[in-house]
Design a protein around this motif. Structure first.
Motif, PDB file in Angstrom:
ATOM      1  N   ASN A  67      44.930  45.664  40.196  1.00  9.61           N
ATOM      2  CA  ASN A  67      44.447  46.329  39.017  1.00  9.61           C
ATOM      3  C   ASN A  67      44.972  45.400  37.883  1.00  9.61           C
ATOM      4  O   ASN A  67      43.974  45.467  36.885  1.00  9.61           O
ATOM      5  CB  ASN A  67      45.310  47.762  39.106  1.00  9.61           C
ATOM      6  CG  ASN A  67      44.625  48.796  40.084  1.00  9.61           C
ATOM      7  OD1 ASN A  67      43.683  48.449  40.629  1.00  9.61           O
ATOM      8  ND2 ASN A  67      45.369  49.743  40.414  1.00  9.61           N
TER       9      ASN A  67
ATOM     10  N   LYS B  58      42.053  43.006  37.353  1.00  9.46           N
ATOM     11  CA  LYS B  58      40.845  43.356  36.977  1.00  9.46           C
ATOM     12  C   LYS B  58      40.969  43.458  35.380  1.00  9.46           C
ATOM     13  O   LYS B  58      39.741  43.725  34.964  1.00  9.46           O
ATOM     14  CB  LYS B  58      40.700  44.632  37.471  1.00  9.46           C
ATOM     15  CG  LYS B  58      40.390  44.305  39.164  1.00  9.46           C
ATOM     16  CD  LYS B  58      40.104  45.802  39.694  1.00  9.46           C
ATOM     17  CE  LYS B  58      39.831  45.880  41.260  1.00  9.46           C
ATOM     18  NZ  LYS B  58      39.832  47.062  41.902  1.00  9.46           N
TER      19      LYS B  58
ATOM     20  N   ARG C 174      45.115  36.623  37.943  1.00  8.13           N
ATOM     21  CA  ARG C 174      44.010  36.594  38.906  1.00  8.13           C
ATOM     22  C   ARG C 174      44.288  35.456  39.924  1.00  8.13           C
ATOM     23  O   ARG C 174      43.811  35.757  41.109  1.00  8.13           O
ATOM     24  CB  ARG C 174      42.775  36.495  37.999  1.00  8.13           C
ATOM     25  CG  ARG C 174      42.278  37.448  37.210  1.00  8.13           C
ATOM     26  CD  ARG C 174      41.209  36.990  36.129  1.00  8.13           C
ATOM     27  NE  ARG C 174      40.771  38.093  35.373  1.00  8.13           N
ATOM     28  CZ  ARG C 174      40.301  38.142  34.250  1.00  8.13           C
ATOM     29  NH1 ARG C 174      39.638  36.918  33.786  1.00  8.13           N
ATOM     30  NH2 ARG C 174      40.092  39.141  33.407  1.00  8.13           N
TER      31      ARG C 174
END
Length: 547
Positions: A308, A311, A372
């Motif tokens: 999460n 993102k 990421r």
């Protein structure tokens, strides 16, 4: 050309009947619209079925990791090796490299092969005979569940739930420790108040209290393993002259029990911090290098999970944790916050207040990339995080140096600070404003006199500069001309003197009128003939200035 197709039920090897169709990649899907058309393009050559779910799980795991399983190696040696001149079309280029290395088979991976695999998957039930659709669906579902459990069981390092729980527990322990330590200091301070001022470290204070007990035991107690020698001597000296009250043995026991709790919780907190640090380096090494294990763990906990957090864009990572301030600023139309949880990172902490916003923005951008990479990348090293941190530190040094350097035409030079000079705001009284006499007339008079004298001087100079022949000519002039010149000069001087006298008379008359007017106003300004002291004093100043 042969095609290797992996399914949940086993390995299938197809023979391409018409290779010319593969050249038409855009229209290849039309050849697989029906099972009849698909059978004209490819034909099943061999199907190796899995015996159970364990074998299917091992084969799927090997394919995911790009390895060659024993079962697949046996099938390729048995079927494909007989036709070594044929090319083998595969879906994974990494697996093709392993097959070529171990079995010396020519493998092909291209967009046409990918489109061919898609067509075979679409008509798999019609191409693979002897496998009921219901049984195939059950095997696919069982393999999916087994593979998920395998990943969860053998990849515990990627479970970020432990980080969320650990950082939450760490924050709770800090709050409880602060409450317990405050209570123990206040409680034992009634008996030995000087000890709290001498020992500032909380853990050392609780250990000392645990070892001392009653303050009368300080003289016979050895605190060298807890405190330095000079601090120990100061504690013993303060115990002799302490102003604390006497407490009972039961109170001392309760205080010692509270100190034991503080010591145990402190030790457990240190152990939990080490666990969190190791877990963060295993799950998010690049994030840990960028912002530290505590700030990184709080970011993951606030976002809910590492995925999460990955993102979120960099702008959200920057203000994550400052949602209340953000919405309050949007509601009141004020400036939005520049940082949230990322403010506690070491890079932001060592920056001056002027550059904190810039550094937090750059750090959020690099942190977003690091998250990421940790969440979706295959590598587990922290090289990217270390490289980005080095870039940020270089940028920070540049920003800090730019504040003390200036750019000029000749290049960069150190900025020079001007000498400080104190300028007083106190104004001095100017007495020249009290005078009512015109001051420009005398100046004008002298300027006129100088203008009139200048041409005379020029004429005299010309006379001096004339040669001796000109002197001889002037001597020969008639006495009448000399007389006329003298008369003109005398008349000019008389005119100048008269003008000066007239100007002086005008000045004196004006001053007299001013005096008379001021005196009249001073005596009769109230309308009743009463004497006005202020106007009289002002008149005296004017009289003094005129003289």
């Amino acid at each position: 050309m042969l095609v290797l197709f992996e399914t949940a039920a086993g390995y299938a090897i197809f023979k391409v009947l018409d290779e010319k169709k593969l050249q038409q990649v855009d229209s290849l899907w039309k050849e697989f619209e029906t099972p009849e058309k698909a059978n004209k393009i490819v034909k099943l050559k061999h199907f190796e079925k899995f015996q159970d779910t364990t074998e299917a799980l091992a084969a799927a795991t090997a394919l995911v990791e790009g390895k060659l399983s024993k079962n697949l190696k046996k099938v390729l040696k048995k079927i494909v090796a007989k036709e070594a001149h044929e090319q083998l079309a595969i879906h994974d280029a990494k697996l093709g490299g392993v097959i070529k290395e171990k079995l010396n088979l020519t493998c092909v991976h291209s967009p046409a092969v990918a489109e061919l695999m898609r067509g075979i998957r679409n008509q798999m039930e019609g191409l693979i005979t002897g496998l009921p659709p219901r049984e195939f669906s059950a095997m696919s579902l069982g393999l999916a569940h087994s593979l998920s459990r395998y990943k969860l069981k053998f990849s515990p390092d990627k479970v970020d739930t432990m980080i969320v729980q650990a950082i939450s527990l760490l924050d709770d322990l800090d709050k409880e420790l602060n409450n317990y330590i405050m209570r123990s200091r206040e409680w034992y301070g009634w008996h030995f108040p000087e000890l709290g001022k001498i020992i500032t470290d909380n853990l050392a204070y609780c250990k000392s209290v645990r070892k001392i007990g009653d303050r009368t035991n300080v003289v016979n107690t050895d605190l060298s393993d807890i405190l330095p020698e000079e601090v120990e001597a100061e504690v013993k000296l303060a115990a002799e002259i302490s102003m604390g009250t006497e407490v009972s043995e039961q109170d001392i026991r309760n205080i010692l029990h509270l100190c034991d709790q503080v010591i145990e919780i402190s030790e457990y907190r240190a152990q939990l911090y080490d666990y969190l640090k190791n877990r963060m380096m295993a799950i998010a090494p690049n994030l840990t290098v960028m912002v530290g294990e505590l700030v990184g763990a709080r970011l993951i906990s606030h976002a809910g999970s590492l995925l999460n957090l990955a993102k979120h864009p960099a702008s959200t990572v920057q203000i994550l944790g400052a949602e209340k301030a953000l919405f309050r600023a949007l509601k009141t139309r004020r400036d939005t916050p520049k940082y949230g949880l990322i403010y506690h990172a070491s890079l932001v902490g060592q920056t001056t207040a002027k550059n904190k916003g810039k550094i937090s923005r750059m750090l959020a951008a690099k942190t977003s990339l690091a998250v990421r990479y940790d969440a979706l990348g295959e590598d587990t090293n922290a090289e990217m995080g270390a490289e980005n941190r080095a870039k940020l530190e270089a940028r920070l040094r540049h920003l800090e140096e730019r504040g003390i350097r200036r750019i000029s035409g000749a290049g960069k030079a150190l900025a020079r600070a001007d000498k400080y000079q104190h300028k007083s705001d106190i104004k001095v009284y100017d007495p020249s404003g009290d005078s009512t006499l015109p001051s420009a007339s005398k100046k004008r008079k002298f300027e006129e006199v100088e203008d009139e004298e200048k041409p005379v001087e020029v004429k005299l100079k010309k006379v001096k500069k004339e040669p001796e022949e000109a002197d001889a000519v002037t001597e020969a002039e008639t006495p009448k001309k000399k007389k006329k010149k003298k008369e003109k000069q005398e008349a000019e001087e008389e005119r100048i003197v008269k003008e000066e006298e007239e100007e002086e008379m005008e000045i004196l008359s004006a001053a007299a009128e001013v005096r008379t007017g001021i005196w009249r106003v001073a005596l009769g300004c109230t309308g009743k003939g009463s004497f006005n002291l202020n106007f009289y004093i002002h008149w005296l100043y004017c009289l003094k200035g005129s003289k």
